[in-house]
Design an enzyme around this catalytic site. Structure first.
Site, short mmCIF file in Angstrom:
data_model
loop_
_atom_site.label_atom_id
_atom_site.label_comp_id
_atom_site.label_asym_id
_atom_site.label_seq_id
_atom_site.Cartn_x
_atom_site.Cartn_y
_atom_site.Cartn_z
N TYR A 270 -10.39 4.18 15.66
CA TYR A 270 -9.32 4.46 14.67
C TYR A 270 -9.09 5.96 14.60
O TYR A 270 -7.94 6.44 14.64
CB TYR A 270 -9.77 3.89 13.32
CG TYR A 270 -8.88 4.22 12.13
CD1 TYR A 270 -7.71 3.50 11.89
CD2 TYR A 270 -9.25 5.22 11.22
CE1 TYR A 270 -6.91 3.79 10.78
CE2 TYR A 270 -8.45 5.50 10.12
CZ TYR A 270 -7.29 4.78 9.89
OH TYR A 270 -6.51 5.07 8.80
N GLY B 268 0.79 -1.23 0.00
CA GLY B 268 0.00 0.00 0.00
C GLY B 268 0.82 1.28 0.00
O GLY B 268 1.81 1.43 -0.73
N GLY C 62 -18.35 5.15 12.08
CA GLY C 62 -17.98 3.74 11.88
C GLY C 62 -16.48 3.50 12.05
O GLY C 62 -16.00 2.42 11.74
N GLY D 89 -6.66 10.72 2.54
CA GLY D 89 -8.09 10.42 2.45
C GLY D 89 -8.20 8.99 1.93
O GLY D 89 -7.29 8.19 2.13
#
Ligand SMILES: NC(=O)c1ccc[n+]([C@@H]2O[C@H](COP(=O)([O-])OP(=O)(O)OC[C@H]3O[C@@H](n4cnc5c(N)ncnc54)[C@H](O)[C@@H]3O)[C@@H](O)[C@H]2O)c1
Length: 247
Positions: A151, A23, A147, A182
């Site tokens: 985190y 990633g 949600g 983002g």
């Protein structure tokens, strides 16, 4: 002064990227290497080590949530000039369905992990009179996340920590900045989309002004700049790479 915009702008610098095997971390490691830096990447799984061979980097396996892992890594590889705290994990679900085990896992990796790795490598940076600390948090840490409350709490902690280290370390020639991605197309995001489906993808891209996902390379370009000599007067900053999500 070598320019970061030339291929040897980071020549002679040594960089550590946590979670550098996939990633955003992998894109950062590749971009720093392309700018001339020597790279060490870390990850949980030793099998991921083979990716570092691609750009001549060294791989060290440790879990950032293990409080002794970072210091053992420091003892093995010695000082670095550039530290990128990138390793992170996400978990979707409403706070009222969460429990202490989940909070611990999210905080241990996303916040305490950043503290442990910084604690292991920052003293060298201060002693050598040069360092670039670049933490990868999230827009969730500045905006909150429906949600993703725990985190977001961890990432908000990373933002405050980064500013505090900027205050403590400026006199030693060490800058400290935090990058807020983002929605970026990576294995972590793919997992969230697999769980939440197209609705989640639509919500994520819809929250950006540019109406799309970012790429890992769009994050790594900023990180290379922040690691460079050109960024020597930038510290304590919180910079979104989020298609305008932070507006
Ligand atoms: N992808 C996004 O949309 C997005 C958005 C905002 C912030 N971020 C942040 O960017 C960073 C990179 O995310 P990504 O999307 O590339 O994730 P990813 O899952 O694709 O890669 C994360 C990397 O971190 C490593 N890692 C995870 N937990 C670890 C642990 N306990 N110890 C050591 N290594 C560990 C993984 O092995 C992997 O190499 C994370 O901090 C994440 O929170 C990502």
């Amino acid at each position: 002064m070598a320019s970061v915009f030339s291929s040897d702008g980071l020549q002679g610098r040594r960089a550590l990227v946590t979670g550098g095997s996939a990633g955003i971390g992998l894109a950062i490691a590749r971009s720093l290497s392309a700018a001339g830096a020597d790279i060490v990447i870390t990850g949980r799984d030793a099998r991921a080590g083979k990716v570092s061979a691609e750009f001549g980097g060294k791989f060290i396996a440790f879990d950032v949530a293990d409080p002794n892992g970072a210091q053992s890594c420091r003892d093995e590889i010695g000082p670095v000039d550039i530290l990128i705290n990138n390793a992170g994990v996400d978990q979707h679900g409403f706070f009222t369905n969460s429990d202490l085990d989940e909070w611990r896992r999210l905080l241990d990796v996303n916040l305490t992990g950043v503290l442990s790795v910084t604690r292991a490598f920052l003293p060298d940076m201060q002693d050598q009179g040069f360092g670039r600390l670049i933490n990868i948090a999230s827009e969730a840490g500045r905006r909150g996340s429906r949600g993703g409350s725990v985190y977001a709490a961890a990432k908000g902690g990373v933002i405050a920590f980064t500013k505090s280290i900027a205050r403590e370390s400026a006199k030693f020639g060490v800058t400290s900045n935090v990058v807020l991605p983002g929605p970026v197309d990576t294995p972590l995001l793919k997992k969230a989309i697999e769980k939440g489906g197209e609705k989640i993808l639509g919500a994520m891209t819809g929250a950006t002004l540019l109406g799309r996902l970012g790429t890992p390379e769009e994050v790594s370009g900023l990180v290379v700049f922040l690691a460079s000599d050109e960024a020597s007067f930038i510290t304590g900053e919180v910079i979104g790479v989020s298609g305008g999500m932070g507006v």
